[in-house]
Design a protein around this motif. Structure first.
Motif, short mmCIF file in Angstrom:
data_model
loop_
_atom_site.label_atom_id
_atom_site.label_comp_id
_atom_site.label_asym_id
_atom_site.label_seq_id
_atom_site.Cartn_x
_atom_site.Cartn_y
_atom_site.Cartn_z
N SER A 171 0.89 -0.73 -0.06
CA SER A 171 0.19 -0.17 0.32
C SER A 171 0.68 1.32 -0.18
O SER A 171 0.47 2.06 -0.40
N ARG A 209 -7.38 -15.75 -1.37
CA ARG A 209 -9.36 -14.99 -1.16
C ARG A 209 -9.94 -16.24 -1.01
O ARG A 209 -11.26 -16.17 -0.44
N ARG A 243 -6.39 -12.43 5.03
CA ARG A 243 -6.96 -11.09 5.13
C ARG A 243 -5.92 -10.14 4.97
O ARG A 243 -6.04 -9.04 3.74
N GLU A 244 -4.51 -9.79 5.40
CA GLU A 244 -3.76 -9.09 4.86
C GLU A 244 -3.43 -9.22 3.75
O GLU A 244 -2.81 -8.67 3.18
N THR A 264 -4.61 -10.70 1.63
CA THR A 264 -6.11 -10.06 -0.03
C THR A 264 -5.98 -8.96 -0.04
O THR A 264 -5.61 -8.44 -1.12
N SER A 265 -5.79 -8.05 0.95
CA SER A 265 -5.28 -6.70 1.16
C SER A 265 -3.87 -6.41 0.38
O SER A 265 -4.66 -5.37 -0.91
N ASN A 266 -3.32 -7.29 0.56
CA ASN A 266 -1.59 -6.27 0.02
C ASN A 266 -1.76 -7.14 -1.97
O ASN A 266 -1.07 -6.65 -2.19
N LYS A 315 -4.93 -6.71 -3.54
CA LYS A 315 -5.30 -6.26 -3.71
C LYS A 315 -4.72 -4.54 -4.47
O LYS A 315 -4.88 -4.38 -4.92
N TYR A 316 -3.74 -4.58 -3.33
CA TYR A 316 -2.64 -3.55 -3.37
C TYR A 316 -1.85 -3.82 -5.02
O TYR A 316 -1.55 -2.60 -5.84
N ASP A 364 -7.20 -9.39 -9.43
CA ASP A 364 -7.79 -9.08 -8.66
C ASP A 364 -9.10 -8.80 -9.71
O ASP A 364 -9.00 -7.36 -10.07
#
Length: 641
Positions: free
Chosen positions: A69, A107, A140-141, A143-145, A147-148, A180
């Motif tokens: 991010s 995911r 979850r982390e 998945t967030s990464n 997406k970035y 993503d």
């Protein structure tokens, strides 16, 4: 205190009070020294447009290596400052290969573990419960990464596009959506800029893993995946699979109450435009712009409809309002250019199309309109150059290649015309206009069976997509002439009669003369066919009608004189006079139907046509002119004047 400051900072951001948010965020960072709070403060600097300060702040706190991010934000700051090399140095110039597989796996795993927890599956022992909680948090982390990382792929594509590396930009956009599937920005760039041919668009959509979308429940996740796929379907080219597009729109309208959503209405209008149903498309764009008059995504299509339906007064008012309110928007000067084009001030139109393309070098409608102005003035070299630029910028749309083929057809460079039209056909094999142009090339090459097959195919596709039949009278007339050249008199006579019948019916065109333009040529051709069939009296009647429409038509005059001589001589053999000279008159004087020249130009290509426009592709009306004089008889949609 930390919770209090975080709430205060968030409240200030929600109100767009960025100075307050910076003031509170700075104090919160001093208390916590947390990298996440530092990232939030950099985000606030970015939101205020202080890109250099945000980038310096990230570097000062050594956050570039902290998380994807932070790297994304730093690269975004460079992109906003047009420092594309610096952005690529942060992003890297290639997509890491492990991302394409790991993102979906993480995911799916998160979706599975979350579903187990919701369904009440419990493990014995508190240690296992804690480990499971930690595992879910890590997923979850991840998945967030991911997406970035997808967003970083998107920025990488933007940088390559700005450097004119369109192939690499396309691959980056595709990788972003693969990593993503919810990275719509990347998907929209692929569709809006026509970077993929229609066939590849559908193949790419089918390859996307919509099942990787996660929600609060397995059933909801399946519904969300189906919903997202239908939304993406509405963005694809309208030249391919119109039935699937209609099904997606109907489902979204009925089950999700999106029947009045502007994006869905735009997709409907694009399909109607592709079908040459301009009044219906204009009704949709007008209704949306009445509620949101500065919705710029609708403007290229709206302008094309107004131009096609010959409404210069409306164009003038719209262009004047846009110039007063949004002088920095490329669509504003596109509107001005279309207005001048509609009143035949070609030089002024070219100036404003050029201005729009300079403000946004990737604005497809402006490039196509700019090229059309050269075509209309017979400046073939400049037109070919401008169409070539459009072909390089928008590699997935067939329209620039089609226009290049039309230019060379106008110059009688049949070999080059065939090459460009064949290239366009590889990109899109379902455009009736393209099939007509290919038929014209074969007609001139004396490959009449191939020409007849292409004319038939063009008319069949026009009927399949429910297009207005009056817009394809040129193709039907071409088919009649091809039958005439093959001495298939009955079939030729049937096509000419159908052209005359449909030409007298009301159409969507605003120009009342458009339905009668060229009627005398069809009547004269019909007269010739009747003479060849030995039906002299009927031929004389048809030729009299032709001269009634155009008294100065030399072809009809010559044919009528010889028909009267034959009738007086009482020759009932069915053999007609100097056939060679008549064929020369018919084949050397060829009327060019200009109604189709600009029809695909003043919108994104897009899309899909967009240029466009589509857009998805792009059209804009033109005037009828003659290529070989007014005495021509074969009606063709040629590409240039």
């Amino acid at each position: 205190m930390q919770s209090f400051l975080k709430d205060w900072r968030q409240d200030a951001m929600n109100k767009h009070q960025y100075e307050s948010a910076i003031f509170i965020g700075d104090k919160l960072l001093a208390l916590t020294n947390d990298p996440n709070d530092a990232f939030w403060l950099a985000q606030i600097h970015f939101s205020t447009g202080n890109y250099s300060r945000a980038l310096t702040f990230l570097d000062k706190h050594k956050l570039l290596d902290h998380s994807p991010s932070c790297r994304y934000l730093a690269a975004h700051c460079c992109v906003k400052q047009s420092k594309y090399e610096d952005a690529l140095a942060i992003l890297g110039d290639k997509t890491p290969g492990h991302l394409l597989g790991n993102a979906n796996k993480s995911r799916r795993k998160l979706q599975h573990t979350s579903g187990n927890a919701r369904n009440g599956i419990q493990r014995k022992g508190s240690s296992r419960t804690e480990k499971r909680g930690q595992s879910e948090e890590q997923e979850r982390e991840a998945t967030s990464n991911s997406k970035y990382e997808a967003a970083m792929c998107f920025l990488r594509g933007v940088c390559f596009a700005k450097q004119n590396s369109y192939d690499r930009a396309k691959e980056c956009y595709m990788d972003a959506v693969r990593i993503d599937v919810q990275c719509f920005e990347a998907f929209d760039q692929l569709m809006k800029n026509s970077l993929l041919p229609p066939d590849e668009e559908w193949e790419f959509l089918e390859s996307l893993d919509f099942d990787s979308i996660t929600t609060n429940g397995s059933e909801t996740a399946q519904e969300a995946a189906h919903f997202a796929k239908m939304l993406y379907t509405t963005r694809l080219s309208k030249y391919k699979n119109p039935a699937e597009f209609s099904n997606a729109v109907d489902s979204l309208s009925q089950h999700y109450n999106l029947d009045t959503n502007p994006d869905l209405l735009l997709s409907k209008a694009e399909l109607l435009f592709t079908q040459c149903r301009f009044r219906q498309a204009l009704a949709i764009t007008t209704s949306v712009l009445a509620a949101d008059q500065y919705n710029f995504s609708f403007l290229p299509l709206h302008l094309a409809c107004l131009h096609e339906l010959h409404q210069p007064n409306t164009l003038f008012l719209l262009a004047h309002r846009l110039a007063d309110t949004y002088p920095d928007e490329p669509a504003t000067w596109l509107a001005v250019g279309v207005y001048y084009l509609s009143i035949s001030q070609i030089a002024e139109a070219r100036r404003f199309f050029s201005k729009a393309s300079m403000m946004n070098p990737h604005f497809g409608p402006a490039w196509i309109g700019f090229a059309h102005t050269f075509a209309l003035e017979g400046e073939h070299d400049q037109a070919v150059s401008a169409y070539g630029t459009a072909a390089r910028l928008f590699q997935g749309t067939h329209l620039p290649q089609l226009f290049l083929g039309m230019q060379h057809l106008q110059l009688h460079n049949l070999t080059l015309a065939h090459e460009y039209l064949t290239t366009a056909h590889k990109l899109c094999s379902t455009d009736p206009l393209l099939l007509n142009e290919m038929g014209v090339v074969f007609y001139h090459l004396d490959h009449l069976p191939e020409a007849i097959k292409l004319f038939h195919h063009s008319l069949a596709i026009a009927d399949e997509i429910d297009s207005d039949p009056t817009f394809w009278l040129a193709t039907r007339a071409n088919l009649g002439h091809a039958y005439r050249r093959q001495h298939q008199w009955t079939l030729a006579l049937g096509e000419f009669d159908e052209v005359l019948r449909q030409g007298s019916a009301p159409s969507q065109q605003a120009d009342s003369n458009s339905s009668t333009t060229g009627k005398h040529n069809i009547l004269a051709a019909k007269g010739l066919v009747l003479l060849e069939m030995g039906r002299t009296w009927e031929a004389i009647g048809s030729l009299h009608e032709a001269l009634g429409v155009c008294p100065q038509d030399p072809v009809a005059t010559d044919l009528l004189a010889r028909a009267l001589e034959e009738n007086v001589g009482g020759d009932e053999s069915g053999e007609f006079g100097d056939e060679g000279r008549t064929e020369d008159l018919l084949d050397e004087a060829v009327e060019v139907k200009r109604q189709e020249i600009m029809r695909r130009g003043v919108r994104k290509a897009g899309r899909r046509g967009r240029v466009g426009g589509g857009g998805d592709g792009a059209r804009s009306g033109g005037a009828r002119v003659s290529e070989g004089g007014e005495d021509s008889m074969m009606v063709m949609s040629d590409g240039d004047e």
